[in-house]
Design a protein around this motif. Structure first.
Motif, PDB file in Angstrom:
ATOM      1  N   ALA A 148       0.864  -1.191   0.000  1.00  0.00           N
ATOM      2  CA  ALA A 148       0.000   0.000   0.000  1.00  0.00           C
ATOM      3  C   ALA A 148       0.890   1.227   0.000  1.00  0.00           C
ATOM      4  O   ALA A 148       1.928   1.254   0.669  1.00  0.00           O
ATOM      5  N   ILE A 149       0.493   2.250  -0.762  1.00  0.00           N
ATOM      6  CA  ILE A 149       1.288   3.475  -0.896  1.00  0.00           C
ATOM      7  C   ILE A 149       0.373   4.688  -0.791  1.00  0.00           C
ATOM      8  O   ILE A 149      -0.742   4.685  -1.327  1.00  0.00           O
ATOM      9  N   SER A 150       0.850   5.729  -0.105  1.00  0.00           N
ATOM     10  CA  SER A 150       0.123   7.001  -0.081  1.00  0.00           C
ATOM     11  C   SER A 150       1.099   8.144  -0.293  1.00  0.00           C
ATOM     12  O   SER A 150       2.289   8.033   0.025  1.00  0.00           O
ATOM     13  N   ILE A 151       0.593   9.243  -0.857  1.00  0.00           N
ATOM     14  CA  ILE A 151       1.380  10.454  -1.075  1.00  0.00           C
ATOM     15  C   ILE A 151       0.633  11.594  -0.400  1.00  0.00           C
ATOM     16  O   ILE A 151      -0.463  11.955  -0.821  1.00  0.00           O
ATOM     17  N   ASN A 152       1.217  12.139   0.659  1.00  0.00           N
ATOM     18  CA  ASN A 152       0.545  13.167   1.466  1.00  0.00           C
ATOM     19  C   ASN A 152      -0.870  12.729   1.829  1.00  0.00           C
ATOM     20  O   ASN A 152      -1.841  13.472   1.685  1.00  0.00           O
ATOM     21  N   ASP A 153      -0.981  11.488   2.284  1.00  0.00           N
ATOM     22  CA  ASP A 153      -2.238  10.870   2.730  1.00  0.00           C
ATOM     23  C   ASP A 153      -3.254  10.681   1.610  1.00  0.00           C
ATOM     24  O   ASP A 153      -4.440  10.464   1.884  1.00  0.00           O
ATOM     25  N   GLN A 154      -2.810  10.740   0.358  1.00  0.00           N
ATOM     26  CA  GLN A 154      -3.660  10.377  -0.775  1.00  0.00           C
ATOM     27  C   GLN A 154      -3.259   8.974  -1.221  1.00  0.00           C
ATOM     28  O   GLN A 154      -2.125   8.751  -1.624  1.00  0.00           O
ATOM     29  N   ARG A 155      -4.197   8.047  -1.126  1.00  0.00           N
ATOM     30  CA  ARG A 155      -3.905   6.650  -1.453  1.00  0.00           C
ATOM     31  C   ARG A 155      -3.576   6.510  -2.939  1.00  0.00           C
ATOM     32  O   ARG A 155      -4.289   7.034  -3.797  1.00  0.00           O
ATOM     33  N   TYR A 156      -2.494   5.795  -3.223  1.00  0.00           N
ATOM     34  CA  TYR A 156      -2.138   5.545  -4.615  1.00  0.00           C
ATOM     35  C   TYR A 156      -2.765   4.226  -5.053  1.00  0.00           C
ATOM     36  O   TYR A 156      -2.550   3.178  -4.433  1.00  0.00           O
ATOM     37  N   THR A 157      -3.570   4.264  -6.124  1.00  0.00           N
ATOM     38  CA  THR A 157      -4.186   3.068  -6.695  1.00  0.00           C
ATOM     39  C   THR A 157      -3.968   3.090  -8.206  1.00  0.00           C
ATOM     40  O   THR A 157      -3.359   4.017  -8.753  1.00  0.00           O
ATOM     41  N   SER A 158      -4.504   2.097  -8.877  1.00  0.00           N
ATOM     42  CA  SER A 158      -4.379   2.037 -10.337  1.00  0.00           C
ATOM     43  C   SER A 158      -5.144   3.166 -11.014  1.00  0.00           C
ATOM     44  O   SER A 158      -4.938   3.444 -12.200  1.00  0.00           O
ATOM     45  N   PHE A 159      -6.047   3.845 -10.272  1.00  0.00           N
ATOM     46  CA  PHE A 159      -6.828   4.938 -10.842  1.00  0.00           C
ATOM     47  C   PHE A 159      -6.258   6.316 -10.488  1.00  0.00           C
ATOM     48  O   PHE A 159      -6.785   7.338 -10.924  1.00  0.00           O
ATOM     49  N   THR A 160      -5.203   6.341  -9.698  1.00  0.00           N
ATOM     50  CA  THR A 160      -4.654   7.616  -9.223  1.00  0.00           C
ATOM     51  C   THR A 160      -3.945   8.376 -10.338  1.00  0.00           C
ATOM     52  O   THR A 160      -3.136   7.802 -11.066  1.00  0.00           O
ATOM     53  N   GLU A 161      -4.279   9.674 -10.455  1.00  0.00           N
ATOM     54  CA  GLU A 161      -3.574  10.537 -11.400  1.00  0.00           C
ATOM     55  C   GLU A 161      -2.576  11.394 -10.632  1.00  0.00           C
ATOM     56  O   GLU A 161      -2.869  11.865  -9.530  1.00  0.00           O
ATOM     57  N   ILE A 162      -1.384  11.562 -11.195  1.00  0.00           N
ATOM     58  CA  ILE A 162      -0.355  12.420 -10.601  1.00  0.00           C
ATOM     59  C   ILE A 162       0.113  13.363 -11.699  1.00  0.00           C
ATOM     60  O   ILE A 162       0.764  12.943 -12.653  1.00  0.00           O
ATOM     61  N   GLU A 163      -0.227  14.635 -11.582  1.00  0.00           N
ATOM     62  CA  GLU A 163       0.121  15.592 -12.623  1.00  0.00           C
ATOM     63  C   GLU A 163       0.357  16.973 -12.031  1.00  0.00           C
ATOM     64  O   GLU A 163      -0.138  17.298 -10.943  1.00  0.00           O
ATOM     65  N   LYS A 164       1.105  17.776 -12.753  1.00  0.00           N
ATOM     66  CA  LYS A 164       1.397  19.133 -12.302  1.00  0.00           C
ATOM     67  C   LYS A 164       0.189  20.030 -12.511  1.00  0.00           C
ATOM     68  O   LYS A 164      -0.472  19.957 -13.539  1.00  0.00           O
ATOM     69  N   ALA A 165      -0.103  20.869 -11.514  1.00  0.00           N
ATOM     70  CA  ALA A 165      -1.207  21.828 -11.603  1.00  0.00           C
ATOM     71  C   ALA A 165      -0.710  23.156 -11.038  1.00  0.00           C
ATOM     72  O   ALA A 165      -0.780  23.396  -9.834  1.00  0.00           O
ATOM     73  N   GLY A 166      -0.164  24.002 -11.912  1.00  0.00           N
ATOM     74  CA  GLY A 166       0.415  25.258 -11.450  1.00  0.00           C
ATOM     75  C   GLY A 166       1.679  24.994 -10.647  1.00  0.00           C
ATOM     76  O   GLY A 166       2.589  24.312 -11.103  1.00  0.00           O
ATOM     77  N   ASN A 167       1.696  25.508  -9.411  1.00  0.00           N
ATOM     78  CA  ASN A 167       2.839  25.294  -8.536  1.00  0.00           C
ATOM     79  C   ASN A 167       2.635  24.100  -7.613  1.00  0.00           C
ATOM     80  O   ASN A 167       3.394  23.920  -6.655  1.00  0.00           O
ATOM     81  N   HIS A 168       1.601  23.347  -7.871  1.00  0.00           N
ATOM     82  CA  HIS A 168       1.294  22.199  -7.031  1.00  0.00           C
ATOM     83  C   HIS A 168       1.202  20.927  -7.866  1.00  0.00           C
ATOM     84  O   HIS A 168       1.313  20.952  -9.085  1.00  0.00           O
TER      85      HIS A 168
END
Length: 242
Positions: A148-168
């Motif tokens: 199990a993996i999380s990024i800043n308490d957001q669970r990473y799953t096969s549906f998780t998107e990780i993309e740049k949005a401005g400065n975040h």
């Protein structure tokens, strides 16, 4: 009676999820759709955003309560016979695999702080400029059999998107910034070795002046995935009975 209560609870869960998504969508549209805002309008949006967040938190609390009720209904049904009990255990297993269950166990915690500002040349960059490094970390953890993996308490799953949005960075529809805290449950020794291997991802982060802190933990908590995924185009393949 239990089945009716279960259906009612599931309906209410879906309703609350709809409210949460609608509130977030409305807030984001209002905030991003108007470009540079005058001070008065910015203050008004800040108030609306705070109200929307409070409504979202209340809805999430109610959602958690309903999920607990559903578990009670399902468990009550499971106790009635062995067959249903096995179905309940299978359901919990698939929920765990899909990321819809809070998990805890041994693992690692990786904290990444942005590099210091280059005062001589006035250069400043953040982890949002290096999203690919986060993706590499996830790939390494998966290869090391993280459960199990999380990024800043957001669970990473096969549906998780990780993309740049401005400065975040946008993860599961939520904007996060530095520091990035990645948690993974699994064999701590294996996970640490995979990340800290010579010439590996930790070396790369430090090469780009990120402040990196990696620790092994006896108990790491990874929250469940909160978004509702509905299949529109995909459907199960019917098995041939012959």
């Amino acid at each position: 009676m239990k089945k009716s209560n279960g259906r009612l609870a599931i309906t209410m869960v879906s309703l609350f999820l709809g409210i949460i998504l609608a509130v977030q969508f409305k807030t984001v549209n209002k905030t991003l759709g108007e470009g540079v805002l005058p001070t008065q309008r910015a203050q008004q949006l800040a108030i609306e955003l705070k109200k929307a967040q409070e409504e979202r938190d209340a809805a999430l609390k109610a959602l958690s309560e309903l999920e607990e009720k559903i578990k009670l209904y399902e468990k009550g049904e499971a106790e009635s016979n062995v067959y249903a009990e096995n179905l309940y255990k299978d359901l919990e297993r698939y929920r765990t695999l899909a990321g819809y269950v809070d998990l805890e166990g041994p693992g690692i915690v990786l904290e990444i702080q942005d590099p210091p500002v280059d005062l001589q040349f006035g250069i400043e960059y953040t982890i949002a400029d290096d999203v690919d490094l986060i993706l590499q970390i996830i790939s390494v953890l998966n290869a090391a059999e993280a459960e199990a993996i999380s990024i800043n308490d957001q669970r990473y799953t096969s549906f998780t998107e990780i993309e740049k949005a401005g400065n975040h960075i946008e993860i599961n529809g939520v904007s996060i910034g530095s520091p990035i805290i990645i948690k993974a449950i699994g064999d701590p020794e294996t996970l640490e070795s995979a990340l800290a291997i010579k010439g590996g991802i930790i070396w790369t982060l430090e090469y780009y002046d990120y402040n990196v802190h990696l620790t092994k933990e006896k108990n790491v908590q990874v929250p469940k995935y909160r978004k509702l995924k509905e299949f529109i185009y995909a459907k199960p393949v019917e098995q041939d009975s012959n």
